[in-house]
Design a protein around this motif. Structure first.
Motif, short mmCIF file in Angstrom:
data_model
loop_
_atom_site.label_atom_id
_atom_site.label_comp_id
_atom_site.label_asym_id
_atom_site.label_seq_id
_atom_site.Cartn_x
_atom_site.Cartn_y
_atom_site.Cartn_z
N LEU A 102 0.78 -1.12 0.11
CA LEU A 102 0.09 0.06 0.11
C LEU A 102 0.98 1.42 -0.09
O LEU A 102 0.28 2.26 -0.67
CB LEU A 102 -0.72 -0.10 1.34
N GLU B 266 1.87 1.77 -3.66
CA GLU B 266 0.98 2.38 -4.40
C GLU B 266 0.70 3.82 -3.94
O GLU B 266 0.25 4.56 -5.03
CB GLU B 266 -0.47 1.40 -4.21
N ALA B 267 0.81 4.32 -2.69
CA ALA B 267 0.75 5.48 -2.45
C ALA B 267 1.65 6.36 -2.98
O ALA B 267 1.35 7.47 -3.48
CB ALA B 267 0.55 5.73 -0.72
N GLU C 81 1.75 7.81 -7.02
CA GLU C 81 0.62 8.73 -7.27
C GLU C 81 1.33 9.81 -8.20
O GLU C 81 0.60 10.39 -9.25
CB GLU C 81 0.02 9.44 -6.04
N LYS D 119 -4.42 6.88 -7.96
CA LYS D 119 -4.26 6.27 -6.72
C LYS D 119 -5.79 5.93 -5.82
O LYS D 119 -6.68 6.82 -6.35
CB LYS D 119 -3.60 7.39 -6.14
N ARG D 120 -5.84 4.54 -5.62
CA ARG D 120 -7.28 4.48 -4.91
C ARG D 120 -7.51 5.31 -3.87
O ARG D 120 -6.62 5.51 -2.67
CB ARG D 120 -7.47 2.99 -4.53
N ASP E 88 -9.14 4.70 -1.04
CA ASP E 88 -8.98 3.99 0.41
C ASP E 88 -8.02 3.64 0.77
O ASP E 88 -7.77 2.98 1.56
CB ASP E 88 -10.20 2.72 0.04
N ILE E 89 -6.66 4.12 0.17
CA ILE E 89 -5.43 3.54 0.58
C ILE E 89 -5.21 3.98 2.02
O ILE E 89 -4.66 3.51 2.95
CB ILE E 89 -4.18 4.14 -0.35
N SER E 90 -5.38 5.28 1.97
CA SER E 90 -5.17 5.88 3.63
C SER E 90 -5.90 5.08 4.73
O SER E 90 -5.36 5.14 5.79
CB SER E 90 -5.47 7.56 3.67
N ASN F 285 -7.12 2.27 4.55
CA ASN F 285 -6.34 0.86 4.73
C ASN F 285 -5.31 0.77 5.65
O ASN F 285 -4.91 0.24 6.25
CB ASN F 285 -6.28 0.15 3.39
N LEU F 286 -4.32 1.82 5.19
CA LEU F 286 -3.09 2.06 5.82
C LEU F 286 -3.39 2.12 7.36
O LEU F 286 -2.78 1.92 8.37
CB LEU F 286 -2.28 3.06 5.44
#
Length: 994
Positions: free
Chosen positions: A133, A136-137, A140, A146-147, A149-151, A153-154
């Motif tokens: 994740l 992926e972040a 960007e 960038k999805r 919901d990454i923040s 989920n982290l």
């Protein structure tokens, strides 16, 4: 026929087909009977009830078909289940599971999830998911969408990791669950490597910190992060887990695992904190366990841990004893000796480490009090051969000419104490051995080399040691007596009294009991409670005589002939629009040091913080000579001032804080000088805070020396409340000496500029170079006689390509450096200069990359060198320790490490040149002695400065490089003059140079 075509057959065929079909809806509602069933349920988006059922089955470790399944044991099936839990279940159900945790009960689904992930596989899976994740972040900005919901989920994964690692027995449980079914050493070995790499390599800290940084970006919601992202808290957690592991019954069978984990954790950057937590947790009750830990380590790691324990004992328990060897200090020292003895046991290798610590060139607790050396020698003295070895090595080292010439005096004082203490123990164990040593050539050479030393302090130590050891062996007129006043004063008697010190090994519990009593003191007595008068039901009648307060109505007021006044202007307190924000009960200025400490600790109160900062300097200065308030709270007050943060953005915060620290140094110079020097090297502070320590050391030393500096008071006056008018007071309190200056210091109120030390440096540089520039400009033409070209033209003309001729410029007279009393100069040397240089030498030989990284940060290094130069200048040419100060600073400036950091760094180069110029100026009257005693160093400095001068541009321009080149030219001119004038006395020392 109808009987053959009954619906029963159709139903059974349908049921068979449904069983073979992976229908998600029916499977999600069926109760899982095995781990495979649970995996299928988790893979197909189960509802909450099905999830709870699957988690309960996996956490129980039992199933109906496979005879028992442990999800915490490594295996392919457990890895698949854990991967699904981390990547799919946790992001979807984390919030719901936390809400349904039922107060943290073990039977809650939340605890079941944590139990399933409490394994090597579980923690690894969380870290792998975090890394994915994070990548992926980070992508960007590279054109990858960038999805959103990454923040989230982290944040969920960070919270999950924090809960999985919670507890002081987490590591122990994870190891036991992973190795429960393993009996072969071949299978345990790779698992041990993976386990140690997971928890000890720093992966948890680095990935957690990186994820926390991504989560707390401005575009995302705020998050304070979790404790695994903090290396300090993570090290403390690991220390508690290692202690719990050692206390378990299975520790002896798992020595390799936890010893490797302990060694790996030492490399996380907080080794001293880790050792301290483990030591304090184990030694008071289970001292054998700490010995088991040391015995499991390699010799180099044993040495590191043992030396750290000695430093902990010294800093936390023994340093407060000071230099006293009275009976009151013996119980605590005996308890510390008991702690060391219990750790050593019968291990000879550990005892040899103690002998090395006592006799190594950079050991024996440099900068620490004598208490730790007494405790260690009490342990070593239990073995006759070991104490004799310490004595022999100490005598050999103490008389070595290179050691006398190049070692800092503070280091020589420490080894002199070891020599005297070990001589006393050796004489009591074997008098004949000490007698033989004093009749040997080694001892005679030691005394001879000490008496011929160029430094007065080195000679003093030699005379004290000679008289002390002779007093043990020789009788009557045979006793050695130099008939010197210094050896018979208080300090000399203290050194000679060390041979009579005999500490014993006591009880280890006393040490920690006394420390607990100190941290939680009992009240001295029962406080008196003033009884209140009982409240009567009916108010008493007022007496008729005296004043009577009577309330008048508005009508009655109109008839009276009372003058009317206009409404007063609004004050500052009423200026706020919101009446709820007006503070009516503002704090009053503190009048005691303990009140000041209370104000500084209240970091959430703006009024108290500002009031404490503004009143600290005058309060400390007023209390300096009255009672023991300042001396008893000086260290605590200094710690608060250094670590204070500008939370409220107070105006002139740094200047006010520096004023308070300078006031502390001036008030308690002998105590706070070494304390600030120790804090600069050992304290856990930022670069700006360490720089503030150097600044206040330099400014405090200059004020003690009587130089004109800004007054650091912010209000108030001298302590007496009744004062003469200012004009009359000036007639009686004219500041003609340092003591008078201190009395009138608070009368002139000037702010402390933020770059006060830099301003002093520039002012001194201008004073040093002005005569040279004026002399060089005599032959120049043009109005701008202070240009660099007019100063360096003759120098470049004389140098040429061969550099065989030297430049000699006739100096114009300039004001001489102020002479200060020898007592003040000696104080600046022993309490300011010597602790800074000795700890610098120790840091040069330190294996800690963190220590060297902080020390050789360019800004700190340049500020450190300038501070040393200012201390030499403040001491002045009349100080008796000037040869020692000059030699120590000269060698630091010429050290390979310092000159290497000057390459390409103008501020460091400027600091080195300023140091040379200051020493040459202070030693102007003893240039002959300087060239004769340090001929090699003088020539080496000349060559280095010449290389610097040729490598700099500058010319007629302005700027930093031109200023540095001008400074190099001034140093080179001074060095050339000295070498040309006294080259004959340098011939003997320069044979073979270069």
């Amino acid at each position: 026929m109808d009987g053959l075509l009954t619906p029963v057959s159709t139903y059974r065929a349908s049921e068979k087909r449904e069983e073979t079909k992976p229908a998600r809806k029916q499977t999600s509602h069926s109760a899982p009977k095995s781990a495979e069933d649970a995996l299928e349920i988790l893979r197909h988006e189960p509802d909450y009830d099905s999830l709870v059922t699957a988690l309960r089955l996996l956490a129980a470790g039992k199933s109906a078909q496979d005879g028992g399944f442990n999800i915490t044991s490594p295996g392919p099936l457990s890895a698949q289940i854990v991967q699904v839990l981390v990547s799919e279940i946790a992001p979807n159900y984390w919030t719901l599971l936390k809400e349904d945790s039922d107060g943290g009960k073990a039977s809650s689904p939340f605890k079941h999830l944590l139990g399933c992930l409490g394994s090597i596989t579980g923690v690894n899976s969380i870290l792998v998911r975090l890394r994915a994740l994070i990548q992926e972040a980070r992508s960007e900005g590279k054109g990858v969408s960038k999805r959103p919901d990454i923040s989230m989920n982290l944040r969920i994964l960070l919270d999950l990791l924090c809960h999985v690692l919670e507890g002081d027995d987490c590591v122990w449980r994870i190891w036991n669950s992973a190795t429960a079914s393993l009996t072969s050493e071949a299978k345990i070995r790779p698992l041990t490597h993976e386990f140690v790499s997971l928890f000890g390599s720093g992966r948890v800290v680095s990935l957690s910190a990186e994820a926390a940084e991504v989560v707390t970006q401005p575009s995302n919601t705020n998050n304070d992060g979790t404790w695994p992202a903090d290396a300090l808290k993570y090290t403390q957690w690991l220390g508690r887990n290692i202690v719990r592991w050692l206390e378990s019954r299975s520790a002896e069978t798992q020595v390799k695992a936890w010893s490797e984990l302990f060694v790996k954790t030492l490399q996380l950057g907080h080794s001293e904190l880790l050792v301290k937590n483990v030591f304090l947790a184990l030694v008071p009750a289970i001292d054998a366990q700490f010995r088991v830990l040391l015995e499991a380590l390699r010799p180099t790691e044993q040495r590191k841990v043992l030396f750290t324990v000695l430093r902990i004992l010294s800093q936390d328990y023994l340093n407060r004893l000071g230099d006293s060897h009275k009976d009151t200090s013996k119980p605590i020292i005996s308890s510390a000796a008991s702690a060391i003895s219990n750790i050593l046991g019968s291990d000879e290798s550990l005892r040899s480490h103690l002998v090395e610590w006592l006799t190594s060139s950079s050991g024996a607790g440099l900068g620490e009090g004598i208490g730790i050396r007494r405790a260690v020698l009490a342990v070593v003295a239990q073995d006759k051969d070991s104490i004799v070895t310490v004595l022999e090595k100490s005598i050999s080292q103490f008389g070595d000419q290179l050691y006398i010439k190049h070692s800092p005096i503070l280091q020589q004082e420490v080894h002199a104490q070891v020599l005297l203490l070990s001589a006393g123990y050796a004489f009591r164990k074997s008098p004949i051995k000490l007698t033989m040593l004093m009749r040997s050539s080694v001892w005679l050479n030691t005394i001879s080399n000490r008496l011929s030393a160029p430094h007065q302090r080195a000679r003093f130590l030699g005379m004290v040691v000679g008289e002390a050891l002779s007093g043990l062996v020789d009788k009557g007129e045979k006793r050695l007596d130099f008939h010197m006043e210094e050896t018979n004063e208080e300090e000399g008697k203290w050194y000679k009294g060390l041979t009579q010190v005999a500490d014993e090994i006591g009880t280890i519990g006393d040490l920690f009991t006394k420390q607990a009593d100190k941290e939680n003191p009992k009240p001295a007595g029962k406080p008196s409670i003033r009884k209140q008068a009982p409240v009567s039901k009916a108010p008493p009648k007022l007496p008729q005589q005296g004043f009577i307060i009577e309330e008048l109505s508005d009508e009655e007021m109109e008839d009276d002939d009372l003058p009317t006044y206009a409404k007063p202007d609004s004050d500052e307190e009423d200026s706020d629009d919101d009446p709820t924000l007006i503070t009516r009960n503002k704090p009053k200025a503190p009048v005691y040091i303990r009140d000041l400490i209370t104000y500084l600790r209240d970091t959430d109160n703006y009024d108290r913080q500002k009031l404490a900062l503004t009143t600290a300097p005058p309060l400390i200065r007023r209390k300096a000579g009255f009672g023991t308030e300042v001396s008893e709270h000086a260290e605590e007050l200094a710690s608060l001032l250094i670590g204070l943060q500008d939370k409220f953005e107070i105006d002139s915060f740094d200047e006010l804080r520096a004023q308070g620290m300078v006031a502390l140094i001036v008030a308690q110079a002998k105590m706070m000088g070494p304390w600030f020097a120790k804090t600069f090297f050992d304290g856990d502070y930022s670069i700006s805070q360490r720089a503030a320590v150097l600044v206040v050391l330099g400014l405090g030393a200059r004020e003690l020396a009587g130089f004109e500096t800004s007054t650091y008071a912010t209000g108030g006056g001298a302590f007496p409340s009744k004062r003469l008018p200012e004009k009359v007071e000036n007639l009686f309190l004219t500041p003609q000496n340092p003591s008078d200056r201190q009395l009138s210091a608070t009368s002139s109120l000037k702010p402390l500029p933020p770059n006060a030390l830099e301003s002093v440096t520039k002012s001194l540089t201008s004073d040093f170079l002005a005569p040279l520039a004026a002399s060089a400009a005599d032959s120049a033409t043009g109005p701008d006689v202070l240009k660099l070209s007019t100063f360096t033209s003759r120098l470049e003309e004389k140098q040429g390509s061969t550099d065989t001729k030297k430049v000699k410029i006739k100096h114009k007279p300039r004001p001489r450096i102020r002479n200060i009393p020898n007592t003040t100069a000696q104080l600046l040397y022993t309490s300011f200069f010597s602790p800074l240089t000795a700890r610098f030498q120790a840091a040069l030989h330190s294996s800690s990359s963190r220590t060297r990284g902080i020390l050789f940060q360019p800004y700190l290094l340049s500020l450190y060198l300038k501070t040393l130069a200012l201390l030499v200048h403040a001491s002045g040419p009349s100080t008796l320790s000037l040869p020692e100060m000059t030699a120590e600073l000269w060698r630091i400036l010429l050290s390979t490490a310092v000159r290497a950091h000057a390459v390409g760094d103008l501020p460091v180069t400027q600091a080195i040149l300023f140091g040379f110029l200051t020493m040459l100026d202070v030693n102007e009257g003893r240039m002959r002695d300087l060239c004769s005693e340090m001929g090699r160093e003088v020539v080496e400095a000349q060559e280095w400065v010449a290389d610097v001068f040729r490598g700099l541009r500058g010319g007629d321009g302005a700027g930093e490089e031109a200023d540095v080149k001008m400074l190099a030219a001034g140093v080179l001119v001074r060095l050339n003059e000295g070498i040309e004038s006294y080259q004959l006395v340098m011939v003997g020392d320069l044979i073979g140079f270069g």
